[in-house]
Motif scaffolding. Structure first.
Motif, PDB file in Angstrom:
ATOM      1  N   ASP A  15       0.844  -1.197   0.000  1.00  0.00           N
ATOM      2  CA  ASP A  15       0.000   0.000   0.000  1.00  0.00           C
ATOM      3  C   ASP A  15       0.883   1.252   0.000  1.00  0.00           C
ATOM      4  OD1 ASP A  15      -2.989   1.001   0.812  1.00  0.00           O
ATOM      5  OD2 ASP A  15      -1.462   2.236   1.781  1.00  0.00           O
ATOM      6  N   LYS A  16       0.563   2.201  -0.851  1.00  0.00           N
ATOM      7  CA  LYS A  16       1.420   3.396  -0.989  1.00  0.00           C
ATOM      8  C   LYS A  16       1.423   4.255   0.276  1.00  0.00           C
ATOM      9  CE  LYS A  16      -2.116   6.252  -3.286  1.00  0.00           C
ATOM     10  NZ  LYS A  16      -2.420   7.035  -4.520  1.00  0.00           N
ATOM     11  N   HIS A  17       0.392   4.100   1.112  1.00  0.00           N
ATOM     12  CA  HIS A  17       0.340   4.827   2.376  1.00  0.00           C
ATOM     13  C   HIS A  17       0.855   3.987   3.544  1.00  0.00           C
ATOM     14  CE1 HIS A  17      -1.839   7.972   0.321  1.00  0.00           C
ATOM     15  NE2 HIS A  17      -2.788   7.120  -0.051  1.00  0.00           N
ATOM     16  N   ASN A  18       1.400   2.818   3.252  1.00  0.00           N
ATOM     17  CA  ASN A  18       1.969   1.934   4.273  1.00  0.00           C
ATOM     18  C   ASN A  18       0.912   1.383   5.225  1.00  0.00           C
ATOM     19  OD1 ASN A  18       4.553   0.928   4.459  1.00  0.00           O
ATOM     20  ND2 ASN A  18       5.013   2.060   6.347  1.00  0.00           N
ATOM     21  N   LYS A  19      -0.325   1.248   4.756  1.00  0.00           N
ATOM     22  CA  LYS A  19      -1.412   0.738   5.593  1.00  0.00           C
ATOM     23  C   LYS A  19      -1.425  -0.789   5.603  1.00  0.00           C
ATOM     24  CE  LYS A  19      -5.513   2.275   5.553  1.00  0.00           C
ATOM     25  NZ  LYS A  19      -6.875   2.643   5.094  1.00  0.00           N
ATOM     26  N   VAL A  20      -1.741  -1.344   6.768  1.00  0.00           N
ATOM     27  CA  VAL A  20      -1.860  -2.806   6.886  1.00  0.00           C
ATOM     28  C   VAL A  20      -3.282  -3.212   7.257  1.00  0.00           C
ATOM     29  CG1 VAL A  20       0.564  -3.154   7.504  1.00  0.00           C
ATOM     30  CG2 VAL A  20      -1.135  -2.743   9.310  1.00  0.00           C
ATOM     31  N   ASP A  21      -4.175  -2.238   7.431  1.00  0.00           N
ATOM     32  CA  ASP A  21      -5.544  -2.539   7.840  1.00  0.00           C
ATOM     33  C   ASP A  21      -6.519  -1.743   6.976  1.00  0.00           C
ATOM     34  OD1 ASP A  21      -4.643  -0.095   9.028  1.00  0.00           O
ATOM     35  OD2 ASP A  21      -6.328  -0.163  10.413  1.00  0.00           O
ATOM     36  N   ASP A  22      -7.789  -2.159   7.042  1.00  0.00           N
ATOM     37  CA  ASP A  22      -8.806  -1.454   6.275  1.00  0.00           C
ATOM     38  C   ASP A  22     -10.166  -1.709   6.941  1.00  0.00           C
ATOM     39  OD1 ASP A  22     -10.018   0.070   4.303  1.00  0.00           O
ATOM     40  OD2 ASP A  22      -8.852  -0.877   2.696  1.00  0.00           O
ATOM     41  N   TYR A  23     -11.176  -0.982   6.473  1.00  0.00           N
ATOM     42  CA  TYR A  23     -12.518  -1.145   7.031  1.00  0.00           C
ATOM     43  C   TYR A  23     -13.095  -2.505   6.630  1.00  0.00           C
ATOM     44  CZ  TYR A  23     -12.262   3.856   7.931  1.00  0.00           C
ATOM     45  OH  TYR A  23     -11.870   5.086   8.386  1.00  0.00           O
ATOM     46  N   PRO A  24     -13.889  -3.125   7.476  1.00  0.00           N
ATOM     47  CA  PRO A  24     -14.462  -4.433   7.154  1.00  0.00           C
ATOM     48  C   PRO A  24     -15.566  -4.325   6.106  1.00  0.00           C
ATOM     49  CG  PRO A  24     -15.305  -3.670   9.267  1.00  0.00           C
ATOM     50  CD  PRO A  24     -14.251  -2.683   8.859  1.00  0.00           C
ATOM     51  N   TYR A  25     -15.603  -5.290   5.206  1.00  0.00           N
ATOM     52  CA  TYR A  25     -16.737  -5.383   4.287  1.00  0.00           C
ATOM     53  C   TYR A  25     -18.004  -5.613   5.098  1.00  0.00           C
ATOM     54  CZ  TYR A  25     -14.068  -5.662  -0.073  1.00  0.00           C
ATOM     55  OH  TYR A  25     -13.269  -5.375  -1.153  1.00  0.00           O
ATOM     56  N   GLY A  26     -19.079  -4.968   4.694  1.00  0.00           N
ATOM     57  CA  GLY A  26     -20.342  -5.121   5.399  1.00  0.00           C
ATOM     58  C   GLY A  26     -20.524  -4.125   6.517  1.00  0.00           C
ATOM     59  N   GLY A  27     -19.502  -3.322   6.776  1.00  0.00           N
ATOM     60  CA  GLY A  27     -19.609  -2.315   7.824  1.00  0.00           C
ATOM     61  C   GLY A  27     -19.294  -2.874   9.197  1.00  0.00           C
ATOM     62  N   GLY A  28     -19.298  -2.000  10.170  1.00  0.00           N
ATOM     63  CA  GLY A  28     -19.000  -2.398  11.545  1.00  0.00           C
ATOM     64  C   GLY A  28     -17.861  -1.600  12.117  1.00  0.00           C
ATOM     65  N   ALA A  29     -17.700  -1.734  13.429  1.00  0.00           N
ATOM     66  CA  ALA A  29     -16.665  -0.960  14.126  1.00  0.00           C
ATOM     67  C   ALA A  29     -15.293  -1.587  13.931  1.00  0.00           C
ATOM     68  CB  ALA A  29     -17.007  -0.902  15.615  1.00  0.00           C
ATOM     69  N   GLY A  30     -14.270  -0.753  14.047  1.00  0.00           N
ATOM     70  CA  GLY A  30     -12.898  -1.243  14.044  1.00  0.00           C
ATOM     71  C   GLY A  30     -12.328  -1.460  12.657  1.00  0.00           C
ATOM     72  N   MET A  31     -11.058  -1.827  12.646  1.00  0.00           N
ATOM     73  CA  MET A  31     -10.325  -2.060  11.408  1.00  0.00           C
ATOM     74  C   MET A  31      -9.864  -3.514  11.382  1.00  0.00           C
ATOM     75  SD  MET A  31     -10.350   0.972  10.009  1.00  0.00           S
ATOM     76  CE  MET A  31      -8.975   1.265   8.894  1.00  0.00           C
ATOM     77  N   VAL A  32      -9.670  -4.031  10.180  1.00  0.00           N
ATOM     78  CA  VAL A  32      -9.287  -5.432   9.995  1.00  0.00           C
ATOM     79  C   VAL A  32      -7.936  -5.495   9.282  1.00  0.00           C
ATOM     80  CG1 VAL A  32      -9.912  -7.602   8.875  1.00  0.00           C
ATOM     81  CG2 VAL A  32     -11.698  -6.171   9.905  1.00  0.00           C
ATOM     82  N   LEU A  33      -7.048  -6.369   9.765  1.00  0.00           N
ATOM     83  CA  LEU A  33      -5.747  -6.519   9.119  1.00  0.00           C
ATOM     84  C   LEU A  33      -5.905  -7.136   7.738  1.00  0.00           C
ATOM     85  CD1 LEU A  33      -3.524  -7.749  12.079  1.00  0.00           C
ATOM     86  CD2 LEU A  33      -3.370  -5.562  10.893  1.00  0.00           C
ATOM     87  N   LYS A  34      -5.257  -6.537   6.767  1.00  0.00           N
ATOM     88  CA  LYS A  34      -5.346  -6.981   5.374  1.00  0.00           C
ATOM     89  C   LYS A  34      -4.503  -8.254   5.170  1.00  0.00           C
ATOM     90  CE  LYS A  34      -4.608  -3.496   2.570  1.00  0.00           C
ATOM     91  NZ  LYS A  34      -4.064  -2.195   2.058  1.00  0.00           N
ATOM     92  N   PRO A  35      -4.900  -9.087   4.236  1.00  0.00           N
ATOM     93  CA  PRO A  35      -4.156 -10.336   4.040  1.00  0.00           C
ATOM     94  C   PRO A  35      -2.786 -10.157   3.399  1.00  0.00           C
ATOM     95  CG  PRO A  35      -5.944 -10.156   2.439  1.00  0.00           C
ATOM     96  CD  PRO A  35      -6.124  -9.024   3.401  1.00  0.00           C
ATOM     97  N   GLN A  36      -2.649  -9.208   2.492  1.00  0.00           N
ATOM     98  CA  GLN A  36      -1.415  -9.120   1.695  1.00  0.00           C
ATOM     99  C   GLN A  36      -0.129  -9.013   2.526  1.00  0.00           C
ATOM    100  OE1 GLN A  36       0.310  -5.740   1.052  1.00  0.00           O
ATOM    101  NE2 GLN A  36       1.979  -7.154   0.541  1.00  0.00           N
ATOM    102  N   PRO A  37      -0.020  -8.090   3.493  1.00  0.00           N
ATOM    103  CA  PRO A  37       1.252  -8.005   4.239  1.00  0.00           C
ATOM    104  C   PRO A  37       1.567  -9.273   5.032  1.00  0.00           C
ATOM    105  CG  PRO A  37      -0.085  -6.033   4.571  1.00  0.00           C
ATOM    106  CD  PRO A  37      -0.959  -7.037   3.898  1.00  0.00           C
ATOM    107  N   ILE A  38       0.529  -9.892   5.607  1.00  0.00           N
ATOM    108  CA  ILE A  38       0.742 -11.101   6.404  1.00  0.00           C
ATOM    109  C   ILE A  38       1.175 -12.257   5.503  1.00  0.00           C
ATOM    110  CG2 ILE A  38      -0.314 -12.758   7.974  1.00  0.00           C
ATOM    111  CD1 ILE A  38      -0.082 -10.082   9.272  1.00  0.00           C
ATOM    112  N   PHE A  39       0.462 -12.460   4.398  1.00  0.00           N
ATOM    113  CA  PHE A  39       0.823 -13.531   3.463  1.00  0.00           C
ATOM    114  C   PHE A  39       2.258 -13.366   2.983  1.00  0.00           C
ATOM    115  CE2 PHE A  39      -3.498 -14.830   3.385  1.00  0.00           C
ATOM    116  CZ  PHE A  39      -3.587 -16.038   2.680  1.00  0.00           C
ATOM    117  N   ASP A  40       2.600 -12.158   2.558  1.00  0.00           N
ATOM    118  CA  ASP A  40       3.946 -11.937   2.010  1.00  0.00           C
ATOM    119  C   ASP A  40       5.024 -12.144   3.067  1.00  0.00           C
ATOM    120  OD1 ASP A  40       2.714 -11.394  -0.351  1.00  0.00           O
ATOM    121  OD2 ASP A  40       3.365  -9.300  -0.513  1.00  0.00           O
TER     122      ASP A  40
END
Length: 249
Positions: free
Chosen positions: A44-69
């Protein structure tokens, strides 16, 4: 043993891992560790590792790409098939049995999350074990990973100095440990049980077994479930129960 830890806060580990038993374990070559800030693997060009959850809801969710890599990089680097441990509240409750199982591995990778949770594809495709250290919520998985690592590493040969120590700990035998005493024999009128100063090793072992059963019965009777006791231990436990009933009358 090689331990890799994926975390956004690597500095949290240094005081714990460079002190006490974990430091000694490294000095004797029982294990080595590597702290990986998986933010370094984000595309991610902004160095983000999390994003909003699909379907809405509170909090942020860790994205798969950095963990997988990050995990794939570690596996390629060591050419091993490690156990990949996800620290999360939904995991199996950590026990001494699990510590003994993991202590046999050559390579472990811990994933420490933050925020609301993990993208489910991380669980489904790269994780071998999910572990929780208890029914409560922490800010992240770092503290849990420290706890699990400590319990695993102390089981390695030559780490504790006396290899019997780990096998006699509470939960290693499924019983709570017996009371311990040291010098002086008489401290403010409180004296050490006479049997411990008798020199009779058979009597000492019998006392320790009895006290271990007694403490387990009093504090953690659930540990007896599924535990196979020999006849002598069963007789001791019956006596403990009778004494307990007599005290209540």
């Amino acid at each position: 043993m090689k331990i890799d830890i994926l975390t956004l806060f690597p500095d949290m580990f240094k005081g714990v891992f460079e002190s006490s038993i974990l430091k000694r374990a490294q000095d004797v070559g029982a294990f080595s560790y590597n702290l990986i800030d998986f933010r370094d693997f984000t595309t991610d060009k902004h160095n983000k590792v999390d994003d909003y959850p699909y379907g809405g809801g509170a909090g942020m969710v860790l994205k798969p790409q950095p963990i997988f890599d990050a995990v794939e990089h570690l596996i390629d680097q060591h050419e091993s098939k490690p156990r990949v441990v996800l620290m999360c509240p939904q995991g199996e409750t950590f026990t001494q049995r699990k510590a003994e199982e993991l202590a046999k591995e050559d390579h472990l990778i811990f994933i420490c999350g933050h925020y609301e949770g993990y993208d489910e594809r991380i669980r489904e495709h790269i994780v071998t074990d999910e572990i929780s250290i208890g029914d409560y919520v922490l800010t992240g998985g770092e503290l849990g990973a420290m706890v699990v690592t400590d319990s695993i590493i102390r089981l390695q040969s030559d780490v504790l100095g006396n290899n019997e120590s780990a096998t006699l700990d509470s939960f290693s035998t499924n019983l709570l440990e017996h009371p311990h005493y040291t010098r002086p024999n008489d401290f403010r009128g409180m004296t050490v049980p006479e049997v411990l100063t008798s020199g009779n090793h058979q009597k000492i072992e019998e006392w320790r077994k009895y006290e271990s059963l007694k403490r387990t019965y009093s504090r953690r009777p659930d540990l007896f479930e599924g535990l196979e006791l020999d006849q002598k231990e069963l007789d001791m436990l019956d006596e403990i129960k009778r004494n307990d009933v007599a005290r209540d009358k």
